[in-house]
Design a protein around this motif. Structure first.
Motif, PDB file in Angstrom:
ATOM      1  N   PHE A  79       1.679   7.493   2.829  1.00  0.00           N
ATOM      2  CA  PHE A  79       1.454   8.236   1.597  1.00  0.00           C
ATOM      3  C   PHE A  79       2.152   7.597   0.407  1.00  0.00           C
ATOM      4  CE2 PHE A  79       0.288  11.071   4.917  1.00  0.00           C
ATOM      5  CZ  PHE A  79      -0.579  12.010   4.393  1.00  0.00           C
ATOM      6  N   THR A  80       2.980   6.591   0.646  1.00  0.00           N
ATOM      7  CA  THR A  80       3.669   5.897  -0.436  1.00  0.00           C
ATOM      8  C   THR A  80       2.914   4.659  -0.907  1.00  0.00           C
ATOM      9  OG1 THR A  80       4.999   4.502   1.045  1.00  0.00           O
ATOM     10  CG2 THR A  80       5.871   6.697   0.512  1.00  0.00           C
ATOM     11  N   ILE A  81       1.836   4.284  -0.200  1.00  0.00           N
ATOM     12  CA  ILE A  81       1.064   3.086  -0.561  1.00  0.00           C
ATOM     13  C   ILE A  81       0.162   3.420  -1.740  1.00  0.00           C
ATOM     14  CG2 ILE A  81      -0.612   1.378   0.252  1.00  0.00           C
ATOM     15  CD1 ILE A  81       0.365   1.963   3.112  1.00  0.00           C
ATOM     16  N   PRO A  82       0.209   2.616  -2.808  1.00  0.00           N
ATOM     17  CA  PRO A  82      -0.633   2.900  -3.973  1.00  0.00           C
ATOM     18  C   PRO A  82      -2.108   3.052  -3.597  1.00  0.00           C
ATOM     19  CG  PRO A  82       0.943   1.174  -4.482  1.00  0.00           C
ATOM     20  CD  PRO A  82       1.062   1.439  -3.006  1.00  0.00           C
ATOM     21  N   PHE A  83      -2.769   3.972  -4.208  1.00  0.00           N
ATOM     22  CA  PHE A  83      -4.164   4.345  -4.020  1.00  0.00           C
ATOM     23  C   PHE A  83      -4.405   4.972  -2.648  1.00  0.00           C
ATOM     24  CE2 PHE A  83      -8.663   3.700  -2.952  1.00  0.00           C
ATOM     25  CZ  PHE A  83      -9.228   4.422  -3.984  1.00  0.00           C
TER      26      PHE A  83
END
Length: 249
Positions: A79-83
């Protein structure tokens, strides 16, 4: 048990499907069976084997096309990965904060989703299998716990072939994460009838009850996978070693 409280396909789910499905059609020749075991209404749990970091997409495609899109329990780090993180949140996926004080929130959110008539998808192994033959490992108790807390059915799902698109883990000490773009690889996804957990209903959720119910779930997944592969699974289920914490003796 209530039916679905809203349309299963909101804007963000449709957008995610519009992005992912064309890629899957290019990479995958899918073969699906068992859609009749997916409940048309009411909350339920799917318990799925995990053979590749690619297989959430192949399983998700099957589940999406069944008309019951899943809310997948996924590692909080995703959930911290962009997009990607944004799409996971917008489509209602449930973060799992392993080894933290927030770990219980995933169970709470999963139970609430099932009680609201939704599909919650669980990888009972907790990670990509470490079994040398890619058979299901010993399972964790999450799927059984959600089922026994809600009374909802557990639908076992087995899949095979995604590992040929993306290898499951490092081979020969080298991290091989290549995605094989051609030729298209066949991926089979099969859902089975709900696991019979009736003998555990109404009992206290002791470690023994949860362990036995979990093994019943894993046995159902393994039987489906054995049918797909037309092979005999190992006599004993692989149990990964727990990492030793720093300072532990």
């Amino acid at each position: 048990m209530p039916g679905r409280t809203h349309s299963p396909y909101g804007f963000w789910y449709r957008l995610a499907a519009a992005i992912v499905k064309p890629v899957l059609f290019l990479l995958v020749r899918h073969q699906w069976r068992g859609e009749e075991h997916i409940p048309a209404e009411g909350g339920f749990i799917t318990a799925v084997n995990h053979i590749s970091y690619f297989d959430p997409l192949t399983y998700g495609h099957f589940q999406y096309n069944s008309g019951r899109p899943p809310r997948l329990l996924a590692k909080a780090s995703l959930f911290t990965i962009p997009f990607i993180g944004m799409m996971l949140r917008k489509t209602g996926q449930i973060p799992v904060h392993r080894g933290t004080a927030d770990a219980a929130f995933a169970l709470r959110d999963a139970v609430a989703a099932v009680n609201q008539g939704e599909c919650v998808a669980v990888y009972p192994e907790g990670t990509v299998t470490r079994d040398p033959g890619l058979w299901p490992m010993t399972g964790k108790s999450g799927a059984a716990r959600i089922a026994l807390m809600t009374g909802a059915p557990v639908v076992p799902v087995a899949q095979w072939g995604a590992h040929r698109i993306m290898p499951p883990y490092a081979r020969g000490g080298r991290g091989d994460r290549r995605v094989w773009l051609a030729p298209r690889r066949r991926v089979e996804v099969v859902a089975g009838p709900p696991v019979d957990l009736s003998r555990y209903r109404g009992k206290p959720l002791t470690p023994d009850v949860l362990a036995d119910a979990t093994e019943d779930i894993m046995a159902a997944i393994t039987a489906l996978l054995a049918d797909i592969r037309d092979e005999e699974p190992p006599a004993e289920r692989h149990t990964p070693r727990r990492p030793v914490r720093k300072g532990a003796r």
